[in-house]
Design an enzyme around this catalytic site. Sequence first.
Site, PDB file in Angstrom:
ATOM      1  N   PHE A   1      27.192  21.628  37.255  1.00  0.00           N
ATOM      2  CA  PHE A   1      27.705  23.276  35.994  1.00  0.00           C
ATOM      3  C   PHE A   1      29.165  23.704  36.098  1.00  0.00           C
ATOM      4  O   PHE A   1      29.515  23.288  37.085  1.00  0.00           O
ATOM      5  CB  PHE A   1      26.486  24.566  36.167  1.00  0.00           C
ATOM      6  CG  PHE A   1      27.372  25.762  35.312  1.00  0.00           C
ATOM      7  CD1 PHE A   1      26.382  25.849  33.931  1.00  0.00           C
ATOM      8  CD2 PHE A   1      27.287  26.612  36.016  1.00  0.00           C
ATOM      9  CE1 PHE A   1      27.073  26.494  33.283  1.00  0.00           C
ATOM     10  CE2 PHE A   1      28.106  27.323  34.909  1.00  0.00           C
ATOM     11  CZ  PHE A   1      27.656  27.628  33.893  1.00  0.00           C
TER      12      PHE A   1
ATOM     13  N   ASP B   1      52.576  49.479  36.690  1.00  0.00           N
ATOM     14  CA  ASP B   1      54.112  49.570  36.184  1.00  0.00           C
ATOM     15  C   ASP B   1      55.383  49.483  37.344  1.00  0.00           C
ATOM     16  O   ASP B   1      55.669  50.205  38.430  1.00  0.00           O
ATOM     17  CB  ASP B   1      54.714  50.953  35.378  1.00  0.00           C
ATOM     18  CG  ASP B   1      53.729  51.114  34.276  1.00  0.00           C
ATOM     19  OD1 ASP B   1      53.356  50.307  33.665  1.00  0.00           O
ATOM     20  OD2 ASP B   1      53.957  52.291  33.292  1.00  0.00           O
TER      21      ASP B   1
ATOM     22  N   HIS C   1      60.206  48.156  34.848  1.00  0.00           N
ATOM     23  CA  HIS C   1      60.120  49.103  33.840  1.00  0.00           C
ATOM     24  C   HIS C   1      60.930  49.805  33.338  1.00  0.00           C
ATOM     25  O   HIS C   1      61.086  50.053  31.511  1.00  0.00           O
ATOM     26  CB  HIS C   1      58.582  49.565  33.779  1.00  0.00           C
ATOM     27  CG  HIS C   1      57.445  49.054  32.289  1.00  0.00           C
ATOM     28  ND1 HIS C   1      58.135  48.727  31.362  1.00  0.00           N
ATOM     29  CD2 HIS C   1      56.962  50.318  32.941  1.00  0.00           C
ATOM     30  CE1 HIS C   1      57.315  48.783  30.287  1.00  0.00           C
ATOM     31  NE2 HIS C   1      56.483  49.982  30.810  1.00  0.00           N
TER      32      HIS C   1
END
Length: 267
Positions: free
Chosen positions: A70, A87, A91
Site C-alpha cells: 500500500f 507572519d 511581511h
Amino acid sequence: MRRLLTGIPCALAIAATVLRPAAAQTIDLASSKVVDLSHPYDANTIYWPTEPTGFQLKQEHKGFTKGGFFYYSNAFCSPEHGGTHIDAPMHFAESRWTNSDIPLDRLIRPAVVIDVTEKTAKNADYALAPDDIAAWEEKNGRIPDGAIVLLRTGWSARWPDRKAYLGDDAPGKVDNLHFPSFGPEAAALLVAERHVSLIGVDTASVDIGPSHDFLVHRTIGAANVPGLENLTNLDQLPATGALVIAMPMKIAQGSGAPARVIAFAPR
C-alpha cells in the site's frame, strides 16, 4: 544564548531557557498536557480575503502498487497567509527577517495569555490596549522579557464560518472586516518595553479587522518580532505557566508560512 532544550531526565522534563537565566522554565511531562493551538488545513481553511486561492490537496496515489504494498501520497498548494500560520517580520518591514531567518529560540518560549473575551463579546472590533496589559500584570506579575504573548479573544469558536470569523465573506473585499486583536499602542509597549519574542492571536490578523494601515504588523515587524494568527484552544492555557513551541514550515525567503503550534500546560 543558553541551550533551549536540555536532556530529559527519566523522560519526564523539558527545559526551556529564554534570554534571562532567571526566566528558565522546566516542563514536567508527567504533570503537563499538550495543547494543539493549530487549526487543520483543509478545504474549509480561512485565508485573507485578497488571496486568490485557498488550500488545495491533490491525491497522487492511494492504493496498492505493482509491488503489492500500500502507498498513499498527495501534493498540496497553499498561500503563505491562511490557517494557523506565522507572519515573518519582513511581511510588513523591509530588510527584516524572512520566514527562514527567524531564530528557533524565538519560537520556543514561555507564554502568557491575555484574555479579553468579556470585552470582545461587547465589541467585535476591540483592540488590546496598554491598560489591558497593566491590568493583566497587576494580577499576574510583569510579563517576562522574551516571552510569547498570546491574545485570547474567543474568536476561534467561530471557525470555520468565514462570515462569523471575518465579519464579511465577500471574496476579495477587506473594507468590511470585523474582528478583535492587538492595538498599536499595546503592540508598541510589548516590543519596546517587554521585549517579547513573538505575539499571537486567535483571529485572522494581529491587527483588528477594520485596520487599513496595519500598524501592529508594521510595529512588530520593525522590531523583528513575528506574529502568529488563527490560533485556537487558547482557552485551554493558563494566564502563565505554559511553554509554546511554534514550528512554521521553513520556506526560504518566505513572508510567512503554515505553522504547527503546540503548548505544554499544567494539568
